[in-house]
Write a protein that holds these residues in place. Structure first.
Motif, PDB file in Angstrom:
ATOM      1  N   ASN A  86       0.489  -1.045   0.420  1.00  0.00           N
ATOM      2  CA  ASN A  86      -0.183   0.199  -0.172  1.00  0.00           C
ATOM      3  C   ASN A  86       0.938   0.906   0.144  1.00  0.00           C
ATOM      4  OD1 ASN A  86       1.114   0.636   2.754  1.00  0.00           O
ATOM      5  ND2 ASN A  86      -0.249  -0.940   3.217  1.00  0.00           N
ATOM      6  N   ALA A  87      -0.119   2.523  -0.411  1.00  0.00           N
ATOM      7  CA  ALA A  87       0.928   3.546   0.131  1.00  0.00           C
ATOM      8  C   ALA A  87       0.805   4.431   1.207  1.00  0.00           C
ATOM      9  CB  ALA A  87       0.970   4.681  -1.486  1.00  0.00           C
ATOM     10  N   ALA A  88       1.329   4.778   2.700  1.00  0.00           N
ATOM     11  CA  ALA A  88       0.910   5.085   3.193  1.00  0.00           C
ATOM     12  C   ALA A  88       1.168   6.425   3.533  1.00  0.00           C
ATOM     13  CB  ALA A  88       1.340   4.199   4.548  1.00  0.00           C
ATOM     14  N   GLY A  89       1.172   7.035   4.327  1.00  0.00           N
ATOM     15  CA  GLY A  89       1.505   8.536   5.186  1.00  0.00           C
ATOM     16  C   GLY A  89       2.725   8.006   6.642  1.00  0.00           C
ATOM     17  N   GLY A  90       3.893   8.019   6.124  1.00  0.00           N
ATOM     18  CA  GLY A  90       4.699   8.147   7.557  1.00  0.00           C
ATOM     19  C   GLY A  90       4.468   9.432   8.656  1.00  0.00           C
ATOM     20  N   SER A 170     -10.842  10.959   2.990  1.00  0.00           N
ATOM     21  CA  SER A 170      -9.820  12.103   2.749  1.00  0.00           C
ATOM     22  C   SER A 170      -8.181  11.808   4.121  1.00  0.00           C
ATOM     23  CB  SER A 170     -10.987  13.345   3.799  1.00  0.00           C
ATOM     24  OG  SER A 170     -11.408  12.382   5.221  1.00  0.00           O
ATOM     25  N   TYR A 171      -7.704  12.189   3.596  1.00  0.00           N
ATOM     26  CA  TYR A 171      -6.718  12.593   4.623  1.00  0.00           C
ATOM     27  C   TYR A 171      -7.071  12.771   6.358  1.00  0.00           C
ATOM     28  CZ  TYR A 171      -4.019  11.854   0.136  1.00  0.00           C
ATOM     29  OH  TYR A 171      -3.727  11.180  -0.789  1.00  0.00           O
ATOM     30  N   GLU A 172      -5.724  13.203   7.147  1.00  0.00           N
ATOM     31  CA  GLU A 172      -6.006  12.616   8.316  1.00  0.00           C
ATOM     32  C   GLU A 172      -6.109  14.702   8.312  1.00  0.00           C
ATOM     33  OE1 GLU A 172      -3.896  11.014   7.055  1.00  0.00           O
ATOM     34  OE2 GLU A 172      -5.736   9.217   7.222  1.00  0.00           O
ATOM     35  N   THR A 173      -6.375  14.766  10.034  1.00  0.00           N
ATOM     36  CA  THR A 173      -5.669  16.250  10.293  1.00  0.00           C
ATOM     37  C   THR A 173      -4.524  16.364  10.839  1.00  0.00           C
ATOM     38  OG1 THR A 173      -6.835  16.361  12.647  1.00  0.00           O
ATOM     39  CG2 THR A 173      -8.091  16.832  10.543  1.00  0.00           C
ATOM     40  N   ALA A 187       3.070   4.836  10.818  1.00  0.00           N
ATOM     41  CA  ALA A 187       2.603   5.083   8.932  1.00  0.00           C
ATOM     42  C   ALA A 187       1.076   4.661   9.186  1.00  0.00           C
ATOM     43  CB  ALA A 187       2.923   3.683   8.108  1.00  0.00           C
ATOM     44  N   VAL A 188       0.339   5.304   8.211  1.00  0.00           N
ATOM     45  CA  VAL A 188      -1.118   5.355   8.052  1.00  0.00           C
ATOM     46  C   VAL A 188      -1.455   5.323   6.989  1.00  0.00           C
ATOM     47  CG1 VAL A 188      -1.584   8.151   8.029  1.00  0.00           C
ATOM     48  CG2 VAL A 188      -3.710   6.547   8.695  1.00  0.00           C
ATOM     49  N   GLY A 189      -2.331   4.828   6.293  1.00  0.00           N
ATOM     50  CA  GLY A 189      -3.045   4.280   4.914  1.00  0.00           C
ATOM     51  C   GLY A 189      -4.584   4.286   5.207  1.00  0.00           C
ATOM     52  N   MET A 190      -5.234   3.857   3.919  1.00  0.00           N
ATOM     53  CA  MET A 190      -6.576   3.515   3.930  1.00  0.00           C
ATOM     54  C   MET A 190      -7.053   2.313   3.699  1.00  0.00           C
ATOM     55  SD  MET A 190      -7.550   7.339   2.421  1.00  0.00           S
ATOM     56  CE  MET A 190      -7.202   8.574   2.776  1.00  0.00           C
ATOM     57  N   SER A 191      -6.517   1.039   4.080  1.00  0.00           N
ATOM     58  CA  SER A 191      -6.685   0.016   3.449  1.00  0.00           C
ATOM     59  C   SER A 191      -6.023  -1.359   4.247  1.00  0.00           C
ATOM     60  CB  SER A 191      -6.198   0.275   1.773  1.00  0.00           C
ATOM     61  OG  SER A 191      -4.649   0.231   2.023  1.00  0.00           O
ATOM     62  N   VAL A 212       6.229   4.728   1.956  1.00  0.00           N
ATOM     63  CA  VAL A 212       5.912   6.276   2.693  1.00  0.00           C
ATOM     64  C   VAL A 212       5.879   6.645   1.225  1.00  0.00           C
ATOM     65  CG1 VAL A 212       6.720   7.366   4.271  1.00  0.00           C
ATOM     66  CG2 VAL A 212       6.494   5.829   4.707  1.00  0.00           C
ATOM     67  N   SER A 213       4.333   7.454   1.316  1.00  0.00           N
ATOM     68  CA  SER A 213       4.636   8.148  -0.261  1.00  0.00           C
ATOM     69  C   SER A 213       4.210   9.601   0.373  1.00  0.00           C
ATOM     70  CB  SER A 213       2.715   7.877  -0.669  1.00  0.00           C
ATOM     71  OG  SER A 213       1.994   7.750  -0.009  1.00  0.00           O
ATOM     72  N   ASN A 214       4.090  10.071   1.387  1.00  0.00           N
ATOM     73  CA  ASN A 214       3.953  11.731   1.854  1.00  0.00           C
ATOM     74  C   ASN A 214       4.014  11.219   3.361  1.00  0.00           C
ATOM     75  OD1 ASN A 214       1.572  10.083   1.667  1.00  0.00           O
ATOM     76  ND2 ASN A 214       1.046  12.239   3.195  1.00  0.00           N
ATOM     77  N   MET A 215       4.665  12.230   3.552  1.00  0.00           N
ATOM     78  CA  MET A 215       5.255  12.164   5.819  1.00  0.00           C
ATOM     79  C   MET A 215       3.534  13.170   5.671  1.00  0.00           C
ATOM     80  SD  MET A 215       7.254  10.862   6.610  1.00  0.00           S
ATOM     81  CE  MET A 215       7.325  11.829   8.570  1.00  0.00           C
ATOM     82  N   ALA A 216       2.901  12.519   7.114  1.00  0.00           N
ATOM     83  CA  ALA A 216       1.826  12.546   7.159  1.00  0.00           C
ATOM     84  C   ALA A 216       1.040  14.027   7.368  1.00  0.00           C
ATOM     85  CB  ALA A 216       1.538  11.215   8.565  1.00  0.00           C
ATOM     86  N   ALA A 217      -0.384  14.350   7.161  1.00  0.00           N
ATOM     87  CA  ALA A 217      -0.972  15.152   7.770  1.00  0.00           C
ATOM     88  C   ALA A 217       0.324  17.298   9.461  1.00  0.00           C
ATOM     89  CB  ALA A 217      -1.792  15.303   8.126  1.00  0.00           C
ATOM     90  N   LYS A 223       0.347  20.914   2.175  1.00  0.00           N
ATOM     91  CA  LYS A 223      -0.588  20.183   1.968  1.00  0.00           C
ATOM     92  C   LYS A 223      -0.447  18.795   1.457  1.00  0.00           C
ATOM     93  CE  LYS A 223      -4.945  22.159   0.593  1.00  0.00           C
ATOM     94  NZ  LYS A 223      -5.411  21.267  -0.184  1.00  0.00           N
ATOM     95  N   LEU A 224      -0.719  17.757   1.776  1.00  0.00           N
ATOM     96  CA  LEU A 224      -0.889  16.523   1.097  1.00  0.00           C
ATOM     97  C   LEU A 224      -2.272  16.333  -0.201  1.00  0.00           C
ATOM     98  CD1 LEU A 224      -1.722  13.914   4.171  1.00  0.00           C
ATOM     99  CD2 LEU A 224       0.314  15.401   3.468  1.00  0.00           C
ATOM    100  N   SER A 225      -1.225  15.680  -1.130  1.00  0.00           N
ATOM    101  CA  SER A 225      -1.526  15.497  -1.790  1.00  0.00           C
ATOM    102  C   SER A 225      -2.016  13.850  -2.798  1.00  0.00           C
ATOM    103  CB  SER A 225      -1.588  16.754  -3.151  1.00  0.00           C
ATOM    104  OG  SER A 225      -0.512  16.041  -3.779  1.00  0.00           O
ATOM    105  N   GLU A 228       0.837  14.337  -5.034  1.00  0.00           N
ATOM    106  CA  GLU A 228       2.198  13.671  -4.757  1.00  0.00           C
ATOM    107  C   GLU A 228       2.168  12.373  -4.520  1.00  0.00           C
ATOM    108  OE1 GLU A 228       2.613  15.142  -0.163  1.00  0.00           O
ATOM    109  OE2 GLU A 228       5.076  14.624  -0.356  1.00  0.00           O
ATOM    110  N   VAL A 229       1.432  11.909  -4.120  1.00  0.00           N
ATOM    111  CA  VAL A 229       1.779  10.185  -3.184  1.00  0.00           C
ATOM    112  C   VAL A 229       1.492   9.361  -4.561  1.00  0.00           C
ATOM    113  CG1 VAL A 229       0.176   8.210  -3.055  1.00  0.00           C
ATOM    114  CG2 VAL A 229      -0.520  10.075  -1.637  1.00  0.00           C
ATOM    115  N   ASN A 230       1.109   9.716  -6.156  1.00  0.00           N
ATOM    116  CA  ASN A 230       2.052   9.238  -7.169  1.00  0.00           C
ATOM    117  C   ASN A 230       3.082   9.189  -7.298  1.00  0.00           C
ATOM    118  OD1 ASN A 230      -0.701   7.962  -7.366  1.00  0.00           O
ATOM    119  ND2 ASN A 230      -2.430   8.988  -8.795  1.00  0.00           N
TER     120      ASN A 230
HETATM  121  N1  HPA Z   1      -2.841   9.335   5.190  1.00  0.00           N
HETATM  122  C1  HPA Z   1      -4.163   8.161   5.329  1.00  0.00           C
HETATM  123  N2  HPA Z   1      -3.771   7.483   3.959  1.00  0.00           N
HETATM  124  C2  HPA Z   1      -2.133   7.839   2.772  1.00  0.00           C
HETATM  125  C3  HPA Z   1      -1.636   8.769   3.162  1.00  0.00           C
HETATM  126  C4  HPA Z   1      -1.276   9.789   4.244  1.00  0.00           C
HETATM  127  O1  HPA Z   1      -1.247  10.564   4.008  1.00  0.00           O
HETATM  128  N3  HPA Z   1      -0.692   8.819   2.283  1.00  0.00           N
HETATM  129  C5  HPA Z   1      -0.887   8.064   1.428  1.00  0.00           C
HETATM  130  N4  HPA Z   1      -2.493   6.912   1.902  1.00  0.00           N
END
Ligand code: HPA
Length: 251
Positions: A86-90, A170-173, A187-191, A212-217, A223-225, A228-230
């Protein structure tokens, strides 16, 4: 990450849209194909592989049962190993965007998936509820060991940690990320967590890797997008593909 499927020789490709009841993934970058084949290299051939290109997320249907279909299909076709990615926020401050993380454990708390006690879930009827709800070690140590040793051989740095899944989309706050950090998430993700639990129930050996596709919010001021993940996934693709190939040769 689904581009790994391009590595397979003599692929047979089935668009998921042609499979009755298969939920349609609407997320950009999630292709929606089942790709059957094997790796070939210098006269060697790997075990037969089935790559799911494009998963179904809970947030697409609000029906967690639909996210489990890949695990059922894989198991039904005789797969013995289930490698989840998966892709996840670090969240761990020592991580950077582009890192790969071996999933050592997960948090299944805010949107807690448990297989239904009754219904169609194919576990033995007399399985005690605590076994169904909480697999002892959801990750196969030998398989996870293959991932770490393959990464070491290829000189690919591997982080290790706990993955928390939330419903999305939605991404996290920033406050939510701070909470998750205090709870032990790296790490956090949606799956992935429902699939991992189900793959365990079905008797497959399971391991998981997060990109870790991005550092978390709130961690970088950016701003997360989804872009950036892709983008990060594109940058890490080659490393990820090499790692997957090496892991598969070790099975
Ligand atoms: N949060 C949740 N899911 C994600 C993230 C994130 O920052 N990046 C990729 N999937």
């Amino acid at each position: 990450m689904g581009d790994f499927a391009d590595e397979l020789s003599d692929p047979i490709i089935i668009p998921t849209a042609t499979i009755p009841s298969y939920p349609v993934s609407t997320v950009q970058g999630h292709a929606g194909k089942l790709v059957f084949g094997s790796l070939k290299e210098q006269g060697k051939q790997s075990k037969p592989l089935l790559v799911f290109q494009g998963r179904v997320h809970f947030y697409e249907t609000h029906d967690v049962g639909r996210t489990l279909l890949p695990a059922y299909i894989a198991s039904g076709l005789g797969a013995q190993v289930f490698l989840a990615t998966n892709a996840a926020g670090g969240i761990n401050r020592l991580f950077s965007a582009g890192d790969l993380m071996l999933i050592e454990d997960y948090l299944n708390v805010f949107l807690r998936f448990s297989p239904p006690r009754n219904g169609n879930f194919p576990v033995a009827a007399n399985t005690p509820i605590e076994v169904i709800a909480t697999p002892k070690n959801p990750f196969d140590p030998v398989l996870s060991g293959h991932i770490l040793s393959a990464a070491a051989e290829l000189k690919i740095p591997m982080q290790k940690g706990t993955y928390c899944w939330l419903s999305g989309p939605s991404y996290e706050t920033p406050a939510e990320i701070e909470m998750l950090r205090r709870l032990g998430a790296d790490a956090v993700g949606m799956s992935t967590v429902p699939e991992i639990i189900t793959a365990n129930q079905l008797g497959m050996k399971v391991a998981g890797i997060s990109l870790v596709s991005n550092m978390a919010a709130g961690m970088t001021g950016e701003k997360l997008s989804h872009e950036e993940v892709n983008q990060t996934a594109g940058r890490v693709k080659e490393r990820f593909t090499k790692l997957m190939r090496e892991v598969i040769w070790r099975l």
